[in-house]
Design an enzyme around this catalytic site. Sequence first.
Site: not given
Ligand SMILES: Cc1cc2nc3c(=O)[nH]c(=O)nc-3n(C[C@H](O)[C@H](O)[C@H](O)COP(=O)(O)OP(=O)(O)OC[C@H]3O[C@@H](n4cnc5c(N)ncnc54)[C@H](O)[C@@H]3O)c2cc1C
Length: 533
Positions: A467
């Site tokens: 997280h």
């Molecule tokens: C294995 C796992 C289990 C988890 N379990 C839970 C849970 O049960 N419940 C919960 O609430 N949270 C959970 N989390 C945490 C939660 O899913 C994350 O905090 C949340 O999804 C993050 O969202 P975000 O928008 O910050 O980034 P992300 O959802 O990670 O999205 C970032 C996106 O940007 C893309 N990207 C990055 N850099 C580039 C680039 N240079 N060019 C183009 N695209 C790019 C990536 O490929 C990705 O698709 C978990 C996380 C993981 C990894």
Amino acid sequence: MEFDYVIVGAGSAGCVLANRLSVDPTNRVLLLEAGPEDRNFWIHVPLGFGKNVNNPSVNWCYQSEPEPNVRGQRFLLPRGRVLGGSSSINGMVYVRGQPEDFDHWAQLGNGGWSCEDLLPYFKKSENNTRGADHFHGIGGPLSVSDLTERAGICEYMIRAGEEIGIPRNDDLNGQIQEGIGYHQATIRNGRRCSTAKAFLEPVRSRQNLSVETEALATRILFNGKRATGVLYVQGGVTRQVRTTREVIVSGGAFNSPQLLELSGVGQGKRLQALGIPVVHSLSGVGEDLQDHQIVRMRWRITKNITWNEEVHGWRALRSALKFLFAGKGVLTMPTLPVGAFICTRQELATPDIQFQIFPGTYSSLEARVLDKQPGVTVGVVLLRPESRGTVHLKTPEPTSPPAILHNLLQTERDRETIVRGMKLCRRLMDANAMDPIRGVELYPGCNATSDKDLLEAALDVTQSNWHPTSTCRMGTDPMAVVDPTLKVHGLERLRIADASVMPTAVSGNTNATCIMIGEKASDIVLQQARGRE
Ligand SMILES: Cc1cc2nc3c(=O)[nH]c(=O)nc-3n(C[C@H](O)[C@H](O)[C@H](O)COP(=O)(O)OP(=O)(O)OC[C@H]3O[C@@H](n4cnc5c(N)ncnc54)[C@H](O)[C@@H]3O)c2cc1C
């Protein structure tokens, strides 16, 4: 190519932005995603979670740097690299955190980010199968549902919690977080409801929304201090897209600071040392990494009431058939059906420890293979760790992973709290309610008796709970990267919206909050655009 808005990253926050910004057909929106379409079968099978935890075709599969406080160990740090981002590979548990987390954000100087300000955004995204009330919404794109099945062990654990004074809580996202109860999950009709499913799929046909997959953004383009577009690589070809309004970076807590540094935004000296021309010096980029920290304690269970048995032998076939033909059964379950939020000290106003109760045990955590005999794992999680880490470029090469250092269990307080949490976990398992089913303690095991033993055991196995937050955090102080409207300090037409902007980590799993950030960011962007007209 020219668009009004270019969003980098189709993850939890990015997909929300793509949906909301393209509601107005006059807004031309481009969503760039480094990963592929979400066609991987196991993405959609809730308990198939384990299959993608270290699958590089949909996951960045980062590794931490050697962690100095926990025996120099390196950990797998999964992050979604696929449409839906980490919401396509996460555990689907729907937890928002504590109202006090957001009030704290506001008190830090982030106007508009108090709990009262943000509750409408949580509700806006939500379609809660329990219906609407003060805390929950219906009609939003994101399905939030109750579990369709309850592993037999769950009720034992909840009764054990009640016995040791942890109140039963039927809504861990309601008025009070403290307590033990069933989680709700981002699951719809037995299938994962990622943000790609919820927010993107229904609007893919909009003429004004373009989605480019397998498109890695390598640099934000600037004219002076104004962001003018993005350079990205797709199929080995470097392409350039221009924006008339804004670039919004939603790459997540590891990739957003990475892209900023690649683009010349960050600590001046660090960038110069890598030969990257400095566009704007900003000390906070990649600093202040916060993450929940987890110690997994495991017990053998003496009855066939856990998930281990359900995925082996003839029961595995039954589970598969139930999933495929009825959308039911163990495969439709989130990883953690039950959770608890507990205070380890009397003087605390809100819980500082979470128990993540998994009705199974892995014979190998890395390979995610479940044991054949029944067992239970309780993840003891630090909700508000003091430890702080960093994410920075190792090289100026966009495809090389950044250096990620958490500094897990860095402070005395974090160490003390995790030991308190482990002792509470043992009390839970020692409760009379567990007598009919309790087997041996597999980890740390009966030889770990003193606080010192427990700490040693924690140092052996503590990991990130996946997280990560706050690496481009919001604020008004010199180390803040974005302001309360999510604009990058000192730059124009550039915002960040994802886990990296959280001023402090929320006291709970982070997906719901990232989705809320996507909602709030969309509203800010659209309101400011209307103000300009
Ligand atoms: C294995 C796992 C289990 C988890 N379990 C839970 C849970 O049960 N419940 C919960 O609430 N949270 C959970 N989390 C945490 C939660 O899913 C994350 O905090 C949340 O999804 C993050 O969202 P975000 O928008 O910050 O980034 P992300 O959802 O990670 O999205 C970032 C996106 O940007 C893309 N990207 C990055 N850099 C580039 C680039 N240079 N060019 C183009 N695209 C790019 C990536 O490929 C990705 O698709 C978990 C996380 C993981 C990894």
